[in-house]
Design an enzyme around this catalytic site. Structure first.
Site, PDB file in Angstrom:
ATOM      1  N   GLU A 151      -8.499 -20.412 -16.475  1.00  0.00           N
ATOM      2  CA  GLU A 151      -8.404 -21.170 -15.293  1.00  0.00           C
ATOM      3  C   GLU A 151      -9.459 -22.345 -15.433  1.00  0.00           C
ATOM      4  O   GLU A 151     -10.641 -22.471 -15.927  1.00  0.00           O
ATOM      5  CB  GLU A 151      -9.148 -20.270 -14.347  1.00  0.00           C
ATOM      6  CG  GLU A 151      -9.354 -20.889 -12.585  1.00  0.00           C
ATOM      7  CD  GLU A 151     -10.263 -19.818 -11.900  1.00  0.00           C
ATOM      8  OE1 GLU A 151     -10.224 -20.531 -11.003  1.00  0.00           O
ATOM      9  OE2 GLU A 151     -11.264 -19.557 -12.348  1.00  0.00           O
ATOM     10  N   ASP A 200      -5.476 -10.568 -15.088  1.00  0.00           N
ATOM     11  CA  ASP A 200      -6.588 -11.440 -15.164  1.00  0.00           C
ATOM     12  C   ASP A 200      -7.781 -11.091 -16.178  1.00  0.00           C
ATOM     13  O   ASP A 200      -7.963  -9.675 -16.241  1.00  0.00           O
ATOM     14  CB  ASP A 200      -7.115 -11.443 -13.930  1.00  0.00           C
ATOM     15  CG  ASP A 200      -7.423 -12.868 -13.397  1.00  0.00           C
ATOM     16  OD1 ASP A 200      -8.264 -13.306 -13.925  1.00  0.00           O
ATOM     17  OD2 ASP A 200      -6.846 -12.874 -12.114  1.00  0.00           O
ATOM     18  N   ASP A 220     -10.258 -15.948 -16.363  1.00  0.00           N
ATOM     19  CA  ASP A 220     -10.837 -16.384 -15.045  1.00  0.00           C
ATOM     20  C   ASP A 220     -12.179 -17.435 -15.339  1.00  0.00           C
ATOM     21  O   ASP A 220     -13.148 -16.973 -16.247  1.00  0.00           O
ATOM     22  CB  ASP A 220     -11.409 -15.304 -14.333  1.00  0.00           C
ATOM     23  CG  ASP A 220     -12.052 -15.514 -13.109  1.00  0.00           C
ATOM     24  OD1 ASP A 220     -11.391 -16.081 -12.207  1.00  0.00           O
ATOM     25  OD2 ASP A 220     -13.267 -15.370 -13.001  1.00  0.00           O
ATOM     26  N   ASP A 249       0.906  -1.135   0.037  1.00  0.00           N
ATOM     27  CA  ASP A 249       0.150  -0.158  -0.165  1.00  0.00           C
ATOM     28  C   ASP A 249       0.931   1.303  -0.082  1.00  0.00           C
ATOM     29  O   ASP A 249       1.616   1.561   0.927  1.00  0.00           O
ATOM     30  CB  ASP A 249      -0.941   0.021   1.456  1.00  0.00           C
ATOM     31  CG  ASP A 249      -1.636   1.140   1.353  1.00  0.00           C
ATOM     32  OD1 ASP A 249      -1.887   1.871   0.618  1.00  0.00           O
ATOM     33  OD2 ASP A 249      -2.088   1.557   2.688  1.00  0.00           O
ATOM     34  N   HIS A 284      -4.700 -17.443  -4.928  1.00  0.00           N
ATOM     35  CA  HIS A 284      -5.446 -16.591  -4.071  1.00  0.00           C
ATOM     36  C   HIS A 284      -6.838 -17.474  -3.953  1.00  0.00           C
ATOM     37  O   HIS A 284      -7.726 -16.875  -2.988  1.00  0.00           O
ATOM     38  CB  HIS A 284      -5.880 -15.296  -4.891  1.00  0.00           C
ATOM     39  CG  HIS A 284      -6.581 -15.487  -6.182  1.00  0.00           C
ATOM     40  ND1 HIS A 284      -6.043 -16.379  -6.937  1.00  0.00           N
ATOM     41  CD2 HIS A 284      -7.952 -15.086  -6.540  1.00  0.00           C
ATOM     42  CE1 HIS A 284      -7.252 -16.249  -8.104  1.00  0.00           C
ATOM     43  NE2 HIS A 284      -8.325 -15.659  -7.597  1.00  0.00           N
ATOM     44  N   ASP A 285      -7.180 -18.599  -4.393  1.00  0.00           N
ATOM     45  CA  ASP A 285      -8.187 -19.169  -4.000  1.00  0.00           C
ATOM     46  C   ASP A 285      -7.907 -20.569  -2.979  1.00  0.00           C
ATOM     47  O   ASP A 285      -8.907 -21.439  -2.859  1.00  0.00           O
ATOM     48  CB  ASP A 285      -9.061 -19.806  -5.206  1.00  0.00           C
ATOM     49  CG  ASP A 285      -9.592 -18.573  -6.113  1.00  0.00           C
ATOM     50  OD1 ASP A 285     -10.025 -17.701  -5.732  1.00  0.00           O
ATOM     51  OD2 ASP A 285      -9.619 -18.699  -7.241  1.00  0.00           O
ATOM     52  N   ASP A 335      -3.912   3.790   2.657  1.00  0.00           N
ATOM     53  CA  ASP A 335      -5.409   3.674   2.935  1.00  0.00           C
ATOM     54  C   ASP A 335      -5.957   2.338   3.445  1.00  0.00           C
ATOM     55  O   ASP A 335      -6.705   1.855   3.261  1.00  0.00           O
ATOM     56  CB  ASP A 335      -6.401   4.092   1.640  1.00  0.00           C
ATOM     57  CG  ASP A 335      -5.918   3.083   0.560  1.00  0.00           C
ATOM     58  OD1 ASP A 335      -5.093   2.379   0.472  1.00  0.00           O
ATOM     59  OD2 ASP A 335      -6.490   3.318  -0.578  1.00  0.00           O
ATOM     60  N   ASP A 370      -1.953  -1.294  -3.874  1.00  0.00           N
ATOM     61  CA  ASP A 370      -2.211  -0.185  -5.106  1.00  0.00           C
ATOM     62  C   ASP A 370      -0.915  -0.453  -6.094  1.00  0.00           C
ATOM     63  O   ASP A 370      -0.134  -1.169  -5.910  1.00  0.00           O
ATOM     64  CB  ASP A 370      -2.201   1.075  -4.899  1.00  0.00           C
ATOM     65  CG  ASP A 370      -1.361   1.600  -3.889  1.00  0.00           C
ATOM     66  OD1 ASP A 370      -0.443   1.435  -3.816  1.00  0.00           O
ATOM     67  OD2 ASP A 370      -1.596   2.415  -2.678  1.00  0.00           O
TER      68      ASP A 370
HETATM   69  C1  GLC Z   1     -12.132 -17.659 -10.194  1.00  0.00           C
HETATM   70  C2  GLC Z   1     -11.203 -16.497  -9.173  1.00  0.00           C
HETATM   71  C3  GLC Z   1     -11.859 -16.541  -7.815  1.00  0.00           C
HETATM   72  C4  GLC Z   1     -13.239 -15.621  -8.260  1.00  0.00           C
HETATM   73  C5  GLC Z   1     -14.048 -16.516  -9.230  1.00  0.00           C
HETATM   74  C6  GLC Z   1     -15.119 -15.620  -9.670  1.00  0.00           C
HETATM   75  O1  GLC Z   1     -12.410 -18.701  -9.596  1.00  0.00           O
HETATM   76  O2  GLC Z   1      -9.909 -17.158  -9.205  1.00  0.00           O
HETATM   77  O3  GLC Z   1     -11.127 -15.811  -7.247  1.00  0.00           O
HETATM   78  O4  GLC Z   1     -13.893 -15.761  -6.894  1.00  0.00           O
HETATM   79  O5  GLC Z   1     -13.273 -17.104 -10.372  1.00  0.00           O
HETATM   80  O6  GLC Z   1     -14.733 -14.782 -10.453  1.00  0.00           O
END
Ligand code: GLC
Length: 578
Positions: A283, A127, A229, A50, A349-350, A54, A58
């Site tokens: 993905e 993404d 995605d 950051d 991140h998932d 905030d 960023d």
């Molecule tokens: C993908 C992303 C995830 C998101 C989902 C809906 O699985 O990796 O983070 O919540 O799509 O866009």
């Protein structure tokens, strides 16, 4: 006579050469490509750095840290979405595809960041979220305003007069119902994810053209690729048949790879990918191996590489074992040894932190197991993806209470369980270990306030481990996780056999040790990884001749007696073979 013989020998030799060449050509996995040789670093912008205090990461924060990224040796940065978004799902709900999210900065900040990456010889993969948009996107605002709107057909609608629509499961909806009734036009709209993420209608050529134009907009700016995605779900059978037996555990079988998705991908390739030098990855890799091959086999001209979840699914199942992980990776490698290309990843991140799933996050074994995981990811065939923080061995956040979670999936599932009288204690236990918020906490730069991520309170609290696990602690220690990671990236770069060489598992049923060779011509390496808390042994084939130790994550050298190698807990070693 002699002349004739020489001619004949020459012809036979030439035929041999042609045949050998044809074999190489047939093995598309051996074809050299920059995106096969790349090491991808996945960066979660909201939690990286950051710059304006905030509490939200960023773009300027990323730019400040480009020298750090460069120092890791990675060549590609994949950024999670940075477009305008009301943030129902942390940027995966886009309200303007050609603008930057306010909290993240401006287009000028973006241009500077991209320039900074390119100056340092790194590429940027964006993404691309086009299974759905935000309900605050102008297309959806217009579409929902009237049944006659020009944008109506950009989304999926079920008019009230047709009765209740056939059930569709929603991953994030608080009732798991993917149809949401909209009063203004007395119709339901479809949303596989949250209510604020209406699904786009890919059967509409106007929508597809919009997407290609968006991709070209970013490609013209100089971005180097797209991670698409949830793309496997984007096409729907718009007759909306009844899906008998559809539920939370089998929806992929119903939702993924609906025809004519491959026609659309080939169209996208023609319109966009063929015109630029871009990396492409979607993905999810479909329902089975054939689906995965259809996405990425070279001659099909669709995408560069598959991103399959089998191994990650194994790691987040309660009956995880390394043996299952090994079998899964080995199966995928075998299937893709001649054509197509895979992404190699265990964190993103998932998922919760990788070390909490397949390593050992205890103080005793944290560092060794983090280094072992880096060794593994960087020695497999396929393009490795490292999720930010994993290079310093960040562990799960240590959340306890539902109020600490920010993720819509976790929160809505909690509410759903509550409404159904579900077992909330079991829910919490599961999410403390597996919720995706575990990997979304701020990057741990140092042991100061907010882990050096921000001067004010971060949007999600810092993980419990930041006093011990942080970059500053590691920078000057040659034995640290981050310096080991750098060494491993360099080792991969210096040994192309790790990119293109054949993978053969050794002692496949060994439950503690995961060992494999990587071989191309005279380049031969043996990787030996002890995924356990006990000293363990592996016996390698008699004919295998081990020479030098090239990599070792511990200071002690492993012992070898009669082709049996003994490794300490979480030890990772790479040998050169003669
Ligand atoms: C993908 C992303 C995830 C998101 C989902 C809906 O699985 O990796 O983070 O919540 O799509 O866009």
């Amino acid at each position: 006579m002699i002349k004739k013989t020489i001619q004949l020998v020459t012809i036979i030799w030439m035929m041999g050469m042609l045949h050998a060449q044809a074999q190489v050509n047939k093995n598309y996995s051996k074809q050299r490509k920059w995106w096969k040789e790349a090491v991808v670093y996945q960066l979660y912008p909201r939690s990286f750095k950051d710059s304006d205090g905030d509490g939200v990461g960023d773009l300027k924060g990323i730019t400040e840290k480009l020298d750090y990224l460069k120092s890791l040796g990675v060549d590609v940065v994949w950024l999670n979405p940075i477009y305008s978004s009301p943030n129902d799902d942390n940027g995966y709900d886009i309200s303007d595809y050609r603008n930057i999210m306010k909290e993240f900065g401006t287009m000028k900040d973006f241009d500077q960041m991209l320039e900074g990456m390119h100056e340092r010889g790194m590429r940027l993969v964006m993404d691309l979220v086009v299974n759905h948009s935000s309900d605050e996107h102008e297309w959806f605002r217009q579409a929902r305003s009237s049944r006659d709107s020009k944008y109506r057909n950009y989304y999926h609608w079920w008019p009230e007069e047709k009765g209740t629509p056939p059930y569709r499961y929603s991953l994030f909806d608080v009732n798991h119902d993917a149809w949401k009734y909209d009063t203004l036009t007395r119709s339901y709209y479809l949303h596989y994810f949250s209510r604020k993420q209406p699904d786009l209608n890919w059967s509409n050529p106007d929508l597809r053209k919009e997407v290609y134009d968006i991709m070209k907009f970013w490609a013209d700016k100089g971005v180097d690729g797209f991670r698409m995605d949830a793309f496997q779900f984007c096409v729907k059978d718009t007759s909306f048949p009844v899906f008998e037996g559809l539920n939370a555990s089998n929806f992929v079988q119903f939702y993924a790879m609906v025809p004519p998705i491959h026609d659309y991908l080939q169209e996208m390739h023609k319109e966009v990918y063929a015109k630029y030098n871009l990396m492409s990855v979607a993905e999810g890799a479909g329902r089975n191996m054939q689906d995965a091959h259809d996405l990425v086999d070279t001659q099909r001209k669709e995408l560069n590489m598959a991103y399959a979840f089998d191994a990650v699914d194994v790691s987040s199942s309660p009956d995880y074992s390394m043996l299952k992980l090994k079998k899964t990776f080995t199966k995928w490698d075998k299937e893709f040894q001649n054509d197509g290309w895979l992404s190699i990843f265990m964190g993103n991140h998932d998922q919760s932190r990788v070390i909490d799933r397949i390593g050992n996050p205890s103080e005793q074994y944290r560092e060794a197991s983090a280094k072992l995981i880096s060794t593994f990811l960087l020695t497999m065939r396929g393009t490795p993806y490292i999720y930010n923080g994993d290079e310093i061995g960040m562990t799960n956040a240590g959340f306890k209470d539902i109020s600490e979670f920010k993720d819509i999936q976790t929160i809505n599932e909690y509410k759903y369980q509550q409404s159904q009288g579900g077992d909330l204690a079991a829910f919490m236990q599961k999410n403390i270990k597996y919720s995706r918020d575990n990997s979304r906490t701020p990057f741990q730069w140092n042991d100061e306030d907010n882990a050096g991520f921000s001067t004010s309170q971060p949007w999600i609290r810092v993980g419990n481990s930041y006093k011990e696990i942080n970059l500053q602690n590691q920078e000057n220690n040659p034995e640290s996780c981050v310096n080991y990671f750098r060494q491993m990236v360099k080792f991969r770069k210096d040994n192309k056999v790790l990119v293109y060489g054949d993978y053969t598992v050794v002692d496949e049923n060994n439950p503690n040790i995961y060992a494999y060779t990587r071989i191309e011509g005279n380049h031969k390496l043996l990787v030996v990884l002890n995924f356990s808390d006990v000293t363990s042994q592996v016996t390698i084939p008699k004919a295998m001749r081990v020479s030098t130790v090239e990599i070792n994550n511990l200071l002690t050298k492993p012992t070898i007696t009669n082709n049996t190698i003994a490794l300490l807990p979480w030890q990772a070693v790479i040998y050169k073979l003669n």
